[in-house]
Design an enzyme around this catalytic site. Structure first.
Site, PDB file in Angstrom:
ATOM      1  N   LYS A 109      -3.787   5.857   5.263  1.00 55.96           N
ATOM      2  CA  LYS A 109      -3.717   5.419   3.855  1.00 55.96           C
ATOM      3  C   LYS A 109      -2.456   4.579   3.666  1.00 55.96           C
ATOM      4  O   LYS A 109      -1.384   4.891   4.213  1.00 55.96           O
ATOM      5  CB  LYS A 109      -3.679   6.645   2.957  1.00 55.96           C
ATOM      6  CG  LYS A 109      -3.691   6.371   1.458  1.00 55.96           C
ATOM      7  CD  LYS A 109      -3.804   7.702   0.704  1.00 55.96           C
ATOM      8  CE  LYS A 109      -3.903   7.476  -0.807  1.00 55.96           C
ATOM      9  NZ  LYS A 109      -4.059   8.751  -1.540  1.00 55.96           N
ATOM     10  N   SER A 146      -7.678   9.277  -4.921  1.00 55.35           N
ATOM     11  CA  SER A 146      -7.122   7.965  -4.704  1.00 55.35           C
ATOM     12  C   SER A 146      -7.305   7.470  -3.267  1.00 55.35           C
ATOM     13  O   SER A 146      -7.126   6.274  -3.008  1.00 55.35           O
ATOM     14  CB  SER A 146      -5.645   7.939  -5.062  1.00 55.35           C
ATOM     15  OG  SER A 146      -4.939   8.844  -4.262  1.00 55.35           O
ATOM     16  N   SER A 189      -6.991  14.013  -4.446  1.00 59.19           N
ATOM     17  CA  SER A 189      -7.220  12.700  -3.843  1.00 59.19           C
ATOM     18  C   SER A 189      -7.667  12.673  -2.397  1.00 59.19           C
ATOM     19  O   SER A 189      -7.926  11.597  -1.868  1.00 59.19           O
ATOM     20  CB  SER A 189      -5.956  11.848  -3.979  1.00 59.19           C
ATOM     21  OG  SER A 189      -5.732  11.566  -5.347  1.00 59.19           O
TER      22      SER A 189
END
Lengths: 477, 95, 478
Positions: free
Chosen positions: A66, A141, A165
């Site tokens: 990420k 997210s 998330s």
């Protein structure tokens, strides 16, 4: 889909170990697929295999990371315009650890800006499409990481979870996502959203891979004062039954507000658990309904402070404005931050501001204590708590962007464990049709355990997984 | 629940130059959120200690041993405006 | 009583920041900077890079505990850090990590002034005006050097117990002595390792309510602080006497012009939005930490003062010397050099005399060595020179250094004493002043000064006054 990318991470490592495959073959196959990504899951893909050790337990396998994690010399933008093109001079501890174990970074994945969001529609680099239905969101997210694993662009990926998330996108994309106990994985180098809630965790195709990757992520990091490491080595799960396991179902999170299709799959899973020997009992988590409110005070409050450093002076975007200091700050931040980030900075600042601290931040911290106490009481009676991971299956792009509160409410099942710092894992447990009609989409089952009980949680999840037989290959075409 | 003025005040505190449209829109959106947050005001929380840290530990102290600092080129390479071996900013006094 | 005639009492509280003499910064391993090239002592943490996290310096906590012990604070069993949020170019994170309502030390006392609290925090970066190198023309820009950012600071806040500029100066000097004795800080105002702001208010004598206070900042020497306080007190008194009220504001004192100007910035008063620092866990004082702090404690001024009293010094002198390391050190060095030829009280007296004559804060920086001072005292003690001659020698030493004996020789300051030399002069003095001699014979000793003066004139001040008086009595048969 090529044979190589059909393998789980563990299977690939196995084959590399036996000489049936080369590490570079595996990396190459995934790299090429990532470079051809049409889901917008990545913001950066490696041009070639990075130099570095490919021996070690993770055998040089590609890892999608990420973009919230700092990776030296590689853009680390946290989904934001304000960090566009930013190249950190250091790498996050957890990534370093995984690299030391033999991982190789294949790409940086797209995400909601500064990890604020539940659909990946808050990225400055465009939304990510759900591989099951490209008109729908992958969740957030960590939407990019989830989509990449679900679509077979990477065998596994790193994400972060603050209020859900990792778990929620895992559920929406039909894969496994683990949010570990707070403090078991270092936050050093993980761009901060809400410091007391953020935790890094793995996205994988199955529970075994999750255990394997998590095993190499835990450590007490002297550079992170809040990191404590893990008291037990993480083992690969082996359980096939759930005999004697006491499962608790909180009524506040398994009724109103959950889509019927999701509930149906959830109850089917409870049925299966009982067949496997578990006892299932409903109970009450009295402060669960207030957890969302407390979270949306605490997380924005910490974020409002964590994001003050983005001021155009030392790195990132800089907008000069009229040449005054005030204009530098306000102009840079106005242009560099998206709507959701600005909303949260405003709410967070408000909650901390003079005259409002006690009513908002102070009380939210107290609610946090109550939530933790609720869980502690529950774990006197239960070995794990089960809920649906998300109240709905993947929704359409644009469906909730006009209603922030509606978007927030998608976190009701995941937030309570975040507040208490407890581990939670989501595994795909079936399919359900969305309320607006259309093809069926994955649903997720969440298991929450007491702090540091990941081994137990992984075993329960594994046993269920074996019997659920969820097949995610359709998304990996 | 949160007025335009309050949004502007908080925007000033957090150094955001909001447009008029944003101020209006955020006032509505944030009022919505704050309404929901109000649910915690009804709770009886007397005597409940606040949780600042979920981890129950103390004293992560570091020995006073120097570690290498970053080379200047490394930090300046990412800086938007550098002069005189430092980071350029408008003077706080000038405005 | 009208405001014109009213007497006012000055009420001062001091806020002092001390840079701790650790090897590394408060929350990261960067070595502390002493004039290095700008921005060469930074890392992700002190530069506020994305993803960086603070880790507390154990030695800074150790020094904090020692400071607490030195002022008799209550050491908090558990203290936490808070974030103090504000935007400024010298603040890389947009917040300072400090302590708010759970500080390391609460209460205490030093030199009769109560201490409110002592806490730890990290220092800001340095803002340098652009154009320092001559290359930039804009006066509208500044340049930030982050070498100093993150340096450990101990903040010491007193209660408003200080009642005068002099007392403020005295307290600060005692504080500096104490910190130097502890070895926790350089405490050098000129170099910025000791900074002091003063909160000043006045109130009518006898009132117990506090008046509106102003804050005086950015003074970088003890003398300037004293003068600044005096100027501000005068300004406040003038305001109140004129029937106006004091406005709470931040002020700057210019020592060259003695002018006080407002530093109030264009922003509204800061809302720091304090909240507990989530990246740091509490500091819980263990037995080991306490023992280690106690073991490192040196002799503090109060103990030194006791010792000096035991040597026979009078109260004021014992305090004056013990409360300033440099004076105490000089005194003890002189005592050692005297090696028994001079008594401690006498040495102390002469050290005090020296201090009054020199410009330097530290007598060791003057032209007078401890050995030289000790020699002067010994000479006077042995009556080889008079006290007056001793002062003359001291003046010469202050002006140009040197050796006391050589000066005595060169200036012809050797005392004139003994019956053989003085006797005839005393006799001559009595003969020259018969009325005085008459009065003296009658038992009225008041005019003896005339005789002494005569003898002094004859001997150019080198006679010992007491000896002259003794000879007068002898010759008159008294």
């Amino acid at each position: 889909m090529s044979d190589i990318r059909d393998l789980t991470a563990r299977e690939a490592i196995d084959q590399i170990g036996r000489g049936a495959l080369s590490s570079d073959e595996v990396f190459g196959a995934y790299r090429d697929a990532s470079a051809a990504d049409e889901l917008n899951a990545y913001t950066w893909v490696a041009d070639e295999a990075p130099a570095g050790a490919t021996d070690g337990p993770l055998a040089g396998l590609p890892l999608a990371v990420k973009d919230l994690f700092c990776t030296e010399g590689i853009p680390s933008q946290a989904g934001s315009r304000i960090l566009e093109g930013y190249l950190p001079p250091y790498t996050a501890t957890v990534v370093e650890q995984l690299q030391a174990a033999g991982s190789r970074v294949v790409g940086k994945t797209n995400q909601d800006e500064f990890a604020m969001g539940s659909s990946n529609e808050n990225s400055a680099y465009g939304p990510v499409a759900n591989p099951w239905d490209r008109e729908r969101v992958p969740g957030g997210s960590s939407g990019g990481s989830a989509a990449a694993v679900a679509a077979g662009l990477a065998p596994w990926a790193l994400g972060t979870d603050t209020g859900g998330s990792i778990r929620q996108p895992a559920a929406l994309c039909g894969i496994v996502g683990l949010k570990p106990t707070y403090g078991t994985v270092s936050r050093y180098g993980m761009i901060a959203f809400a410091s007391s809630l953020d935790q890094a965790g793995p996205f994988t195709r199955d529970v075994t891979d999750a255990a394997l990757l998590y095993h190499h992520m835990t450590a007490r990091d002297p550079r992170d004062s809040t990191s404590v490491g893990h008291p037990e080595p993480i083992a690969l799960p082996t359980a096939t039954k759930l005999d004697g396991v006491r499962l608790g179902v909180p009524e506040e999170l398994t009724g109103e507000g959950i889509d019927p299709g999701v509930l149906k799959a959830f109850h089917a899973s409870l049925q299966l658990a009982q067949e496997l020997g578990a006892s299932v009992e409903t109970f009450t988590l009295p402060h669960a309904p207030h957890a969302l409110a407390a979270y949306y005070v605490l997380a924005p409050a910490e974020a409002s402070s964590n994001l003050s450093r983005y001021d155009g002076v030392r790195y990132g975007l800089r907008i000069e404005g009229d040449g005054t200091l005030l204009d530098l700050y306000t102009g840079t931040r106005e242009a560099g931050f998206g709507d959701e980030v600005k909303r949260r900075i405003l709410i967070g600042t408000y909650a901390l501001s003079s005259g409002y601290y006690d009513a908002y931040y102070g009380r939210a911290q107290q609610v946090r204590t109550k939530v933790a106490q609720d869980f502690a009481a529950a774990f006197q009676r239960f070995d794990a708590i089960v809920t649906p991971t998300a109240p709905s299956v993947a929704f359409k792009l644009g469906e909730k962007t006009g209603d922030p509160l509606a978007m927030y409410k998608g976190d009701i099942c995941t937030i309570p464990a975040s507040l208490a710092g407890l581990p939670g894992i989501s595994i795909p447990n079936g399919m359900a049709a969305p309320p607006d009609g259309g093809r069926e989409l994955p649903t997720g089952l969440q298991l929450i355990g007491p702090a540091f009980r990941e081994n137990r949680l992984l075993d329960y999840a594994y046993a269920l997984e074996q019997h659920l037989g969820f097949d995610g290959s359709e998304a990996r075409s | 629940m949160i007025s335009r003025e309050q949004v502007l005040h908080v925007a000033t505190l957090s150094r955001l130059a909001l447009t008029d449209e944003e101020v209006d829109r955020y006032a509505v959106e944030l009022s919505d959120v704050l309404d929901h947050i109000e649910t915690i005001s009804a709770l009886d929380l007397d005597g409940v200690p606040p949780t600042a840290h979920v981890v129950e530990v103390a004293n992560a102290l570091r020995p006073d041993e120097p570690r290498p600092s970053l080379p200047r080129e490394a930090i300046f390479s990412q800086a938007p405006a550098v002069a005189d071996d430092g980071f350029l900013v408008p003077s706080p006094q000038a405005s | 009583m009208s405001t014109q005639q009213q007497e006012f009492e000055t009420v001062i509280g001091l806020e002092i920041h001390i840079q701790l003499q650790t090897r590394t910064k408060m929350f990261c391993g960067c070595a502390l900077s002493f004039g290095e090239e700008p921005n060469t002592r930074t890392c992700p943490v002190c530069l506020g890079l994305p993803g960086a996290l603070p880790v507390t310096n154990a030695r800074a906590v150790h020094y904090g505990l020692m400071i607490g012990l030195a002022v008799g604070s209550e050491l908090a069993p558990r203290s936490i850090f808070h974030r103090k949020n504000y935007f400024y170019p010298d603040s890389p994170k947009g917040y300072q990590i400090s302590q708010f309502d759970e500080p390391l030390c609460l209460g205490g006392e030093l030199g009769g002034v109560r201490i409110h609290r002592v806490h730890l925090e990290d220092d800001a970066a340095k803002l340098v005006h652009a154009g320092a190198s001559g290359r930039l023309h804009a006066s509208q820009t500044s340049v930030v050097d982050f070498n100093r950012a993150g340096t450990p600071l101990a903040e010491i806040v007193t209660e408003p117990d200080v009642r005068s500029a002099e007392q403020a100066g005295e307290f600060l000097r005692l504080l500096r002595t104490t910190m130097r004795a502890l070895g926790v800080s350089d405490v050098n105002m000129e170099e910025g390792s000791l900074r002091c702001d003063a909160n000043i208010s006045i109130r009518p004598v006898g009132s117990t309510e506090l008046g509106t206070k102003t804050e005086l900042k950015n003074m970088n020497s003890f003398r300037f602080i004293e003068r600044g306080i005096r100027a501000e007190v005068a300004r406040q008194e003038a305001l109140v006497r004129a029937g106006e009220s004091v406005v709470q504001e931040t002020l700057h004192f210019d020592p060259r012009t003695e002018a006080i100007t407002s530093l109030r910035s264009k922003e509204e008063a800061h809302d720091y939005r304090y909240f507990p620092e989530p990246d740091l866990i509490p500091v819980a004082i263990t037995e080991e930490m306490l023992e280690a702090a106690r073991a490192d404690m040196p002799e503090l001024p109060a103990a030194r003062e006791e010792r000096f009293l035991a040597l026979g010094l009078v109260d004021e002198l014992a305090r004056q010397l013990a409360w300033r390391t440099e004076l105490a050190d000089f005194f003890e060095a002189a005592l050692a050099a005297a090696a028994g030829d001079a008594a401690p009280p006498a040495v102390a007296h002469w050290v005090s005399d020296l201090v009054a004559r020199i410009e330097q804060e530290d007598p060791a920086d003057s032209n007078v060595t401890p050995a030289a001072l000790a020699r002067v005292v010994a000479l006077v003690d042995a009556k080889a020179i008079t006290t007056g001659a001793g002062r003359q020698v001291l003046e010469k030493l202050v002006a140009g250094g040197g050796d006391p004996d050589a000066i005595v020789e060169a200036e012809g300051l050797g005392a004139v004493g003994g019956e053989d030399t003085l006797g005839p002069i005393v006799a001559a003095a009595l003969e020259a002043n018969p009325d005085v001699a008459e009065k003296l014979r009658g038992g009225d000793m008041k005019p003896v000064g005339v005789i002494v003066g005569f003898v002094m004139k004859e001997t150019k001040g080198r006679a010992d006054g007491k000896e002259v008086t003794r000879l007068v009595r002898e010759q008159l048969g008294l």
